[in-house]
Design a protein around this motif. Structure first.
Motif, PDB file in Angstrom:
ATOM      1  N   PRO A  61     -72.643 -92.187  34.878  1.00  0.00           N
ATOM      2  CA  PRO A  61     -73.634 -93.200  34.494  1.00  0.00           C
ATOM      3  C   PRO A  61     -74.613 -92.648  33.454  1.00  0.00           C
ATOM      4  O   PRO A  61     -74.979 -91.463  33.495  1.00  0.00           O
ATOM      5  N   TYR A  62     -75.027 -93.504  32.537  1.00  0.00           N
ATOM      6  CA  TYR A  62     -76.010 -93.095  31.541  1.00  0.00           C
ATOM      7  C   TYR A  62     -76.800 -94.308  31.079  1.00  0.00           C
ATOM      8  O   TYR A  62     -76.394 -95.456  31.261  1.00  0.00           O
ATOM      9  N   GLY A 111     -77.450 -89.581  36.979  1.00  0.00           N
ATOM     10  CA  GLY A 111     -76.838 -89.863  35.698  1.00  0.00           C
ATOM     11  C   GLY A 111     -77.619 -89.209  34.580  1.00  0.00           C
ATOM     12  O   GLY A 111     -78.469 -88.342  34.805  1.00  0.00           O
TER      13      GLY A 111
END
Length: 295
Positions: A59-60, A78
């Motif tokens: 995740p980002y 993330g």
């Protein structure tokens, strides 16, 4: 810490901040922490980072100046990608190229120093160029979409240049938000003007912002519906001063939510939902959020 160490090790040349605090890096001053924030120093490295995160399904999120965003509470396992090191700024005749990390203040000063007009409406707005383009930031007298010629971007790890017509600019919206495309830089078309005219314009827009509330906020919470101010609607519904936890609707401008007492994401989001529901119930108008939750 395992993710932070993995990412920082894989991209050891990119500036990293572990246990990144959203509270410290957003204008609303709330939210939790992220495993790591990375600040690539080149467009190519930014694209490689995004490609890697996409491929590994890590995740980002992107974060510019931290205005108009509401970060979640708790821990984000993330990566926060920041673009403050993409700060190239130059002009070719009356077209300015500004990297995503260039601040609004620096951009306006650069244009003024070269006798280039058109950016004055952004005077005093807390923004980076990347975030402003993604949000199509601006005021009634002008938005990014009025000046943008092309946008240099990264989509799923591939560098690309989009013409303005491809950017789907709308009211506080764009293709960059809709499809999670990273803005790396923007070409802005300005007009030549005298030093005196630019100074007058700058003063006008600076003065317009003096009435805005002080304190930690996200700026305007809701987009103005057609032909009416969201702040006026909220005020007419008797919601000035309404509070949830540490968050309060400003007494000065009803479209601002102020972090008065260490408000949390939950406080702010619950108060915004209460305002939206109340206005809808009393007026039939459904307000649209201008702010963006992250991550």
């Amino acid at each position: 810490m395992e993710l932070a160490n993995l990412i920082a090790g894989r991209f050891s040349d990119i500036a990293a901040e572990r246990n990144f605090s959203f509270r410290a890096h957003t204008t609303i001053g709330c939210g939790g922490t992220a495993a790591v924030a990375l600040s690539p120093a080149s467009a190519e490295r930014a694209a490689e980072l995004i490609c890697y995160l996409e491929g590994e399904k890590i995740p980002y999120c992107f974060l510019g100046a931290g205005a108009n965003v509401l970060p979640s509470d708790g821990f984000f396992e993330g990566v926060v990608i920041r673009f403050e090191l993409l700060n190239a700024l130059y002009a070719e005749e009356n077209v300015i190229y500004a990297g995503a990390g260039v601040t609004g203040g620096r951009l306006c000063r650069f244009a003024r120093g070269r006798g280039l007009s058109g950016l004055e409406p952004f005077t005093g707005i807390p923004m980076s160029v990347g975030g402003a383009a993604a949000m199509n930031a601006g005021v009634a007298e002008g938005h990014v979409s009025d000046l943008a010629v092309r946008v240099f971007a990264a989509e799923k790890g591939k560098l690309k240049t989009l013409e303005a017509r491809e950017c789907a600019f709308g009211v506080k919206n764009s293709i960059f938000l809709q499809e999670k495309i990273a803005v790396l830089g923007v070409y802005l078309k300005t007009a030549y003007a005298s030093e005196e005219q630019i100074a007058r314009n700058t003063c006008y827009f600076r003065n317009k912002r003096t009435h805005l509330p002080k304190g930690r906020s996200m700026g305007c919470v809701f987009v103005n519906p057609q032909e009416i101010s969201a702040g006026k609607l909220i005020e007419e519904c008797g919601l000035k001063g309404a509070a949830v936890g540490g968050a309060r609707v400003s007494e000065e401008h009803a479209n601002f939510i102020i972090n008065e007492k260490n408000a949390t994401f939950a406080d702010v989001s619950r108060l915004a939902a209460f305002v939206k529901d109340t206005v809808h119930r009393k007026t039939g108008i459904l307000l649209r959020e201008e702010i963006r939750p992250i991550p």
